[in-house]
Design a protein around this motif. Sequence first.
Motif, PDB file in Angstrom:
ATOM      1  N   SER A   1      55.163 -45.629  80.885  1.00  0.00           N
ATOM      2  CA  SER A   1      54.118 -44.827  80.249  1.00  0.00           C
ATOM      3  C   SER A   1      53.596 -43.777  81.221  1.00  0.00           C
ATOM      4  N   LYS A   2      52.609 -43.006  80.789  1.00  0.00           N
ATOM      5  CA  LYS A   2      52.067 -41.946  81.626  1.00  0.00           C
ATOM      6  C   LYS A   2      51.410 -42.467  82.895  1.00  0.00           C
ATOM      7  N   ILE A   3      51.054 -43.745  82.911  1.00  0.00           N
ATOM      8  CA  ILE A   3      50.387 -44.314  84.080  1.00  0.00           C
ATOM      9  C   ILE A   3      51.371 -44.585  85.225  1.00  0.00           C
ATOM     10  N   LYS A   4      52.671 -44.377  84.988  1.00  0.00           N
ATOM     11  CA  LYS A   4      53.684 -44.684  85.999  1.00  0.00           C
ATOM     12  C   LYS A   4      53.498 -43.887  87.282  1.00  0.00           C
ATOM     13  N   THR A   5      52.882 -42.714  87.209  1.00  0.00           N
ATOM     14  CA  THR A   5      52.698 -41.897  88.415  1.00  0.00           C
ATOM     15  C   THR A   5      51.569 -42.413  89.303  1.00  0.00           C
ATOM     16  N   TYR A   6      50.798 -43.391  88.799  1.00  0.00           N
ATOM     17  CA  TYR A   6      49.645 -43.901  89.543  1.00  0.00           C
ATOM     18  C   TYR A   6      49.854 -45.302  90.096  1.00  0.00           C
ATOM     19  N   ASN A   7      51.034 -45.893  89.886  1.00  0.00           N
ATOM     20  CA  ASN A   7      51.255 -47.249  90.380  1.00  0.00           C
ATOM     21  C   ASN A   7      52.703 -47.456  90.777  1.00  0.00           C
ATOM     22  N   THR A   8      52.950 -48.528  91.513  1.00  0.00           N
ATOM     23  CA  THR A   8      54.300 -48.852  91.993  1.00  0.00           C
ATOM     24  C   THR A   8      54.872 -50.072  91.282  1.00  0.00           C
ATOM     25  N   GLY A   9      54.344 -50.400  90.125  1.00  0.00           N
ATOM     26  CA  GLY A   9      54.879 -51.520  89.361  1.00  0.00           C
ATOM     27  C   GLY A   9      53.946 -52.706  89.328  1.00  0.00           C
ATOM     28  N   SER A  10      54.312 -53.696  88.519  1.00  0.00           N
ATOM     29  CA  SER A  10      53.515 -54.919  88.373  1.00  0.00           C
ATOM     30  C   SER A  10      54.349 -56.122  88.803  1.00  0.00           C
ATOM     31  N   HIS A  11      53.700 -57.086  89.439  1.00  0.00           N
ATOM     32  CA  HIS A  11      54.370 -58.279  89.931  1.00  0.00           C
ATOM     33  C   HIS A  11      53.776 -59.512  89.266  1.00  0.00           C
ATOM     34  N   GLU A  12      54.644 -60.459  88.944  1.00  0.00           N
ATOM     35  CA  GLU A  12      54.181 -61.712  88.353  1.00  0.00           C
ATOM     36  C   GLU A  12      55.048 -62.853  88.876  1.00  0.00           C
TER      37      GLU A  12
ATOM     38  N   GLN B   1      43.623 -59.703  75.204  1.00  0.00           N
ATOM     39  CA  GLN B   1      44.317 -60.864  75.710  1.00  0.00           C
ATOM     40  C   GLN B   1      45.127 -60.532  76.965  1.00  0.00           C
ATOM     41  N   THR B   2      45.292 -61.549  77.819  1.00  0.00           N
ATOM     42  CA  THR B   2      46.068 -61.382  79.043  1.00  0.00           C
ATOM     43  C   THR B   2      47.514 -61.039  78.714  1.00  0.00           C
ATOM     44  N   ARG B   3      48.087 -60.136  79.476  1.00  0.00           N
ATOM     45  CA  ARG B   3      49.484 -59.744  79.299  1.00  0.00           C
ATOM     46  C   ARG B   3      50.359 -60.586  80.219  1.00  0.00           C
ATOM     47  N   TYR B   4      51.435 -61.156  79.673  1.00  0.00           N
ATOM     48  CA  TYR B   4      52.398 -61.931  80.449  1.00  0.00           C
ATOM     49  C   TYR B   4      53.778 -61.301  80.310  1.00  0.00           C
TER      50      TYR B   4
ATOM     51  N   LYS C   1      49.787 -59.422  89.305  1.00  0.00           N
ATOM     52  CA  LYS C   1      49.120 -58.226  89.811  1.00  0.00           C
ATOM     53  C   LYS C   1      49.691 -57.049  89.057  1.00  0.00           C
ATOM     54  N   GLN C   2      48.861 -56.449  88.210  1.00  0.00           N
ATOM     55  CA  GLN C   2      49.313 -55.360  87.350  1.00  0.00           C
ATOM     56  C   GLN C   2      49.023 -54.011  87.988  1.00  0.00           C
ATOM     57  N   TRP C   3      50.002 -53.104  87.887  1.00  0.00           N
ATOM     58  CA  TRP C   3      49.864 -51.722  88.368  1.00  0.00           C
ATOM     59  C   TRP C   3      49.484 -51.683  89.853  1.00  0.00           C
ATOM     60  N   GLN C   4      50.366 -52.259  90.675  1.00  0.00           N
ATOM     61  CA  GLN C   4      50.157 -52.270  92.110  1.00  0.00           C
ATOM     62  C   GLN C   4      49.943 -50.847  92.637  1.00  0.00           C
ATOM     63  N   GLY C   5      48.947 -50.683  93.503  1.00  0.00           N
ATOM     64  CA  GLY C   5      48.650 -49.374  94.063  1.00  0.00           C
ATOM     65  C   GLY C   5      47.585 -48.616  93.299  1.00  0.00           C
ATOM     66  N   PHE C   6      47.193 -49.118  92.134  1.00  0.00           N
ATOM     67  CA  PHE C   6      46.154 -48.500  91.319  1.00  0.00           C
ATOM     68  C   PHE C   6      44.835 -49.187  91.649  1.00  0.00           C
ATOM     69  N   SER C   7      43.892 -48.463  92.215  1.00  0.00           N
ATOM     70  CA  SER C   7      42.617 -49.059  92.602  1.00  0.00           C
ATOM     71  C   SER C   7      41.911 -49.665  91.393  1.00  0.00           C
ATOM     72  N   GLY C   8      41.529 -50.930  91.516  1.00  0.00           N
ATOM     73  CA  GLY C   8      40.843 -51.600  90.428  1.00  0.00           C
ATOM     74  C   GLY C   8      41.758 -52.121  89.342  1.00  0.00           C
ATOM     75  N   SER C   9      43.056 -52.233  89.596  1.00  0.00           N
ATOM     76  CA  SER C   9      43.995 -52.700  88.577  1.00  0.00           C
ATOM     77  C   SER C   9      43.818 -54.199  88.326  1.00  0.00           C
ATOM     78  N   PRO C  10      44.223 -54.679  87.154  1.00  0.00           N
ATOM     79  CA  PRO C  10      43.988 -56.087  86.800  1.00  0.00           C
ATOM     80  C   PRO C  10      44.821 -57.057  87.630  1.00  0.00           C
ATOM     81  N   GLU C  11      44.269 -58.234  87.876  1.00  0.00           N
ATOM     82  CA  GLU C  11      45.021 -59.351  88.419  1.00  0.00           C
ATOM     83  C   GLU C  11      44.585 -60.606  87.689  1.00  0.00           C
ATOM     84  N   THR C  12      45.551 -61.509  87.465  1.00  0.00           N
ATOM     85  CA  THR C  12      45.306 -62.688  86.653  1.00  0.00           C
ATOM     86  C   THR C  12      45.823 -63.937  87.354  1.00  0.00           C
ATOM     87  N   PHE C  13      45.003 -64.990  87.360  1.00  0.00           N
ATOM     88  CA  PHE C  13      45.391 -66.298  87.871  1.00  0.00           C
ATOM     89  C   PHE C  13      45.344 -67.294  86.709  1.00  0.00           C
TER      90      PHE C  13
END
Length: 321
Positions: free
Chosen positions: A290-301, A37-40, A69-81
Amino acid sequence: FIFLTITKLIIMKKSILNISLLCIVFFGFTKVNAQQQTRYSQFMWNEFAINPAYTGGLNYNPIQLSYRKQWQGFSGSPETFTFGGHSAINSKMGLGGMVFKDNLGGAISQTGLMVNYAYHLKLNDNSRLSFGIGAIVNQFAFNNNKINALDVTDPSFQGGVQKNTTFDASFGLLYKYKDKLKIGFSSLQLIQSKLTSLNTVPGSSSRLIRHYNMQLSYNFLINEKLSLEPALLLKATEVTPVQADLNLKAWYNKLIMLGVSYRHKDAIIALIGAKYKNMFLGYSYDISTSKIKTYNTGSHEIVLGYHFISKEKSKSANPLF
């Protein structure tokens, strides 16, 4: 996390990977620690999307547009409209709907239409119990052409665009006391529809999995201008452990909102919102823990909404909630 790590290796490092394994990880067909399911982060504005019993149960009828936009800076990260809303048909019934699209790096996408109906039963002057049902049509798509593989002759990459349309359903309950206390429970993807046309490992069980949500919130009126509302959202599936979202938001003069959330083992979230006349704007920023924090600059909604005053409930003393 497993899916995104594999996707990063495919797209950025061009590793060779069987696409059937990638699909299995994404859709949760094996017992991996992931949800479908989509994360909000701003789930408090999308309550009817995770529990159909909320449909038409507010003192206003909202319509809203959101982008995540989830996990900004992570190539192929999820985005939801998403775009949708809900309304009270009368004092006892509500109807709503939403269209949405999830995109993961262009290779995997999900497009859907959701329709909800709710019945609100008055228990006494202070409380009511709501029942909700929902129907959803999903189209899952996998585009092999979006994958950069070293071995382009690998048969796993020769399927072109594969699509699968499914139908599923949801159910929810909601207890509400004085527009202050709310306790909700819902189950999504009840039918657990099978995905038959996507490229998966032979013999694997390719299907959606049932999701469970429990919501709890209480609105404290501190004074005429300030209110505080703590909220809890518990999420689980039949193959994953419970994940908790703890949230606290404060409204000043029913115009400005500030809040903070904590998603267990995942993120700390800052929220801000503003209401002008019947319009609402909300923004959240997730800081990964989480451990993925080193690969992204955060998520925006971001959420942009318009609140139509409900004629059935226009006498409410607290129209914002």
